[in-house]
Design a protein around this motif. Structure first.
Motif, short mmCIF file in Angstrom:
data_model
loop_
_atom_site.label_atom_id
_atom_site.label_comp_id
_atom_site.label_asym_id
_atom_site.label_seq_id
_atom_site.Cartn_x
_atom_site.Cartn_y
_atom_site.Cartn_z
N ARG A 3 0.84 -1.20 0.00
CA ARG A 3 0.00 0.00 0.00
C ARG A 3 0.88 1.24 0.00
NH1 ARG A 3 0.19 -1.89 5.20
NH2 ARG A 3 0.62 -0.37 6.86
N ILE A 4 0.36 2.33 -0.51
CA ILE A 4 1.04 3.62 -0.47
C ILE A 4 1.01 4.14 0.96
CG2 ILE A 4 0.98 6.01 -1.28
CD1 ILE A 4 -0.26 4.92 -3.89
N THR A 5 2.16 4.60 1.45
CA THR A 5 2.25 5.08 2.83
C THR A 5 2.58 6.56 2.95
OG1 THR A 5 4.57 4.37 2.88
CG2 THR A 5 2.92 2.82 3.74
N GLY A 6 3.12 7.17 1.90
CA GLY A 6 3.48 8.57 2.00
C GLY A 6 3.51 9.25 0.65
N THR A 7 3.05 10.51 0.61
CA THR A 7 3.14 11.36 -0.57
C THR A 7 4.01 12.55 -0.17
OG1 THR A 7 0.89 10.71 -1.18
CG2 THR A 7 1.84 12.61 -2.33
N PHE A 236 5.95 18.25 -5.75
CA PHE A 236 5.85 16.82 -5.49
C PHE A 236 7.23 16.18 -5.54
CE2 PHE A 236 5.32 12.60 -7.62
CZ PHE A 236 4.69 11.92 -6.58
N ASP A 237 7.50 15.27 -4.60
CA ASP A 237 8.84 14.69 -4.50
C ASP A 237 8.81 13.17 -4.41
OD1 ASP A 237 11.55 15.33 -4.61
OD2 ASP A 237 11.79 15.16 -2.45
N GLY A 238 7.73 12.54 -4.90
CA GLY A 238 7.68 11.08 -4.92
C GLY A 238 6.71 10.52 -3.89
N PHE A 239 6.69 9.20 -3.79
CA PHE A 239 5.81 8.54 -2.82
C PHE A 239 6.51 7.31 -2.26
CE2 PHE A 239 4.74 6.50 -6.86
CZ PHE A 239 4.59 5.16 -6.54
N SER A 240 6.04 6.87 -1.11
CA SER A 240 6.57 5.65 -0.49
C SER A 240 5.47 4.61 -0.43
CB SER A 240 7.10 5.95 0.92
OG SER A 240 6.09 6.46 1.75
N SER A 245 7.32 -7.75 0.83
CA SER A 245 8.42 -8.46 1.49
C SER A 245 9.65 -7.61 1.74
CB SER A 245 8.81 -9.69 0.66
OG SER A 245 9.17 -9.30 -0.65
N HIS A 246 9.68 -6.38 1.21
CA HIS A 246 10.90 -5.58 1.29
C HIS A 246 10.77 -4.38 2.22
CE1 HIS A 246 12.53 -8.02 -1.91
NE2 HIS A 246 11.50 -7.73 -2.68
N GLY A 247 9.73 -4.31 3.02
CA GLY A 247 9.57 -3.17 3.91
C GLY A 247 9.16 -1.93 3.13
N GLU A 248 9.35 -0.76 3.74
CA GLU A 248 8.92 0.48 3.11
C GLU A 248 9.96 0.95 2.09
OE1 GLU A 248 6.35 4.29 4.44
OE2 GLU A 248 8.00 3.75 5.77
N CYS A 249 9.48 1.33 0.91
CA CYS A 249 10.34 1.78 -0.18
C CYS A 249 9.90 3.17 -0.61
CB CYS A 249 10.24 0.84 -1.38
SG CYS A 249 10.59 -0.90 -1.02
#
Length: 262
Positions: A3-7, A236-240, A245-249
């Motif tokens: 899921r998306i966690t940050g904008t 805008f500077d991306g999203f996390s 399986s790889h944690g937060e990216c």
């Protein structure tokens, strides 16, 4: 499920952000320090992350790569009445085609926000009180639902989101007479009400999903030039996202621009 966690946004300072996102919209302050401030309706889902940088003010253009965030609401007219009562300039809501009942506003830094009802015009719901309700006219009925990006190379965009990030195309919404088509992505594997990705029957259901979607506005005219946001300008500077399986990216603006902007 991923899921998306940050904008993420670059800004020169945090002035008026708390008054707008926390006081006016009712978001919680998830974290605050000298270099960043984070707001969310639901900290287990997507948050808005503003990071301090030495940047010029933000000015939106009609073909910028980044367009807006979308907030979905159970009762848009109720939300608009509340915002106008607080002195906020909000245009009259309107039903845009068979896509949604919506309006738009702008935050203190110039970033665009779309307010979209979870049902079409006339299909509003009364916000329900729940154990986490804060008694706020916006926050108790809102989902931080969309990050909207503009693209001109649909093949590259689909390859990136579907093959690189492993996201699922959930809805295709043509607006052919306006020269664009909308594509919505998430990692969720819920069954659609109608398996046809263009089905109007899926749209109100989609606006009620409790997680954020990537919305691509594909401009079909190859002459349209999508403009990147300059790194020395606020924007805008991306999203996390939280992977399986790889944690937060973190997906940076640079990576997105390289993959999606010709």
């Amino acid at each position: 499920m991923a899921r998306i966690t940050g904008t993420y946004f670059r800004v020169s300072d945090f002035s008026n952000l708390h008054a707008f996102y926390a006081d006016l919209l009712g978001m919680s302050v998830v974290r605050k320090d000298d270099d960043s401030i984070v707001f969310s309706f639901d900290p287990s889902q997507n948050s808005l992350v503003f990071q301090k940088a030495d940047v010029a003010p933000y000015y939106a253009g009609p073909h910028d790569f980044y367009w807006k965030i979308g907030i979905t609401l159970k009762n848009l007219d109720q939300a608009v009445s509340y915002l106008r009562g607080k002195g906020v300039l909000v245009s009259d809501p309107y039903q845009f085609r068979d896509i949604g009942y919506m309006t738009k506003l702008t935050d203190p830094k110039g970033f665009h926000i779309e307010l979209l009802q979870q049902g079409f015009e006339g299909n509003e719901q009364m916000p329900e009180l729940n154990p986490t309700a804060r008694g706020h006219a916006i926050a108790d009925q809102a989902i931080l639902a969309h990050i909207t990006l503009r693209v001109s190379d649909l093949v590259a965009a689909r390859d990136y989101f579907e093959n690189k990030l492993g996201m699922r195309l959930m809805s295709v919404q043509p607006v052919s007479d306006r020269g664009f088509c909308l594509y919505f992505y998430s990692w969720n594997n819920e069954a659609l009400p109608d398996p046809d990705l263009k089905a109007v029957a899926n749209r109100e259901w989609l606006w009620r999903r409790p997680y954020s979607l990537i919305e691509l506005q594909h401009w079909e005219d190859p002459a349209v030039q999508i403009a990147q946001t300059l790194m020395d300008q606020a924007g805008f500077d991306g999203f996390s996202f939280l992977g399986r399986s790889h944690g937060e990216c973190k997906v940076s603006l640079g990576e997105l621009s390289t993959a999606l902007v010709p």
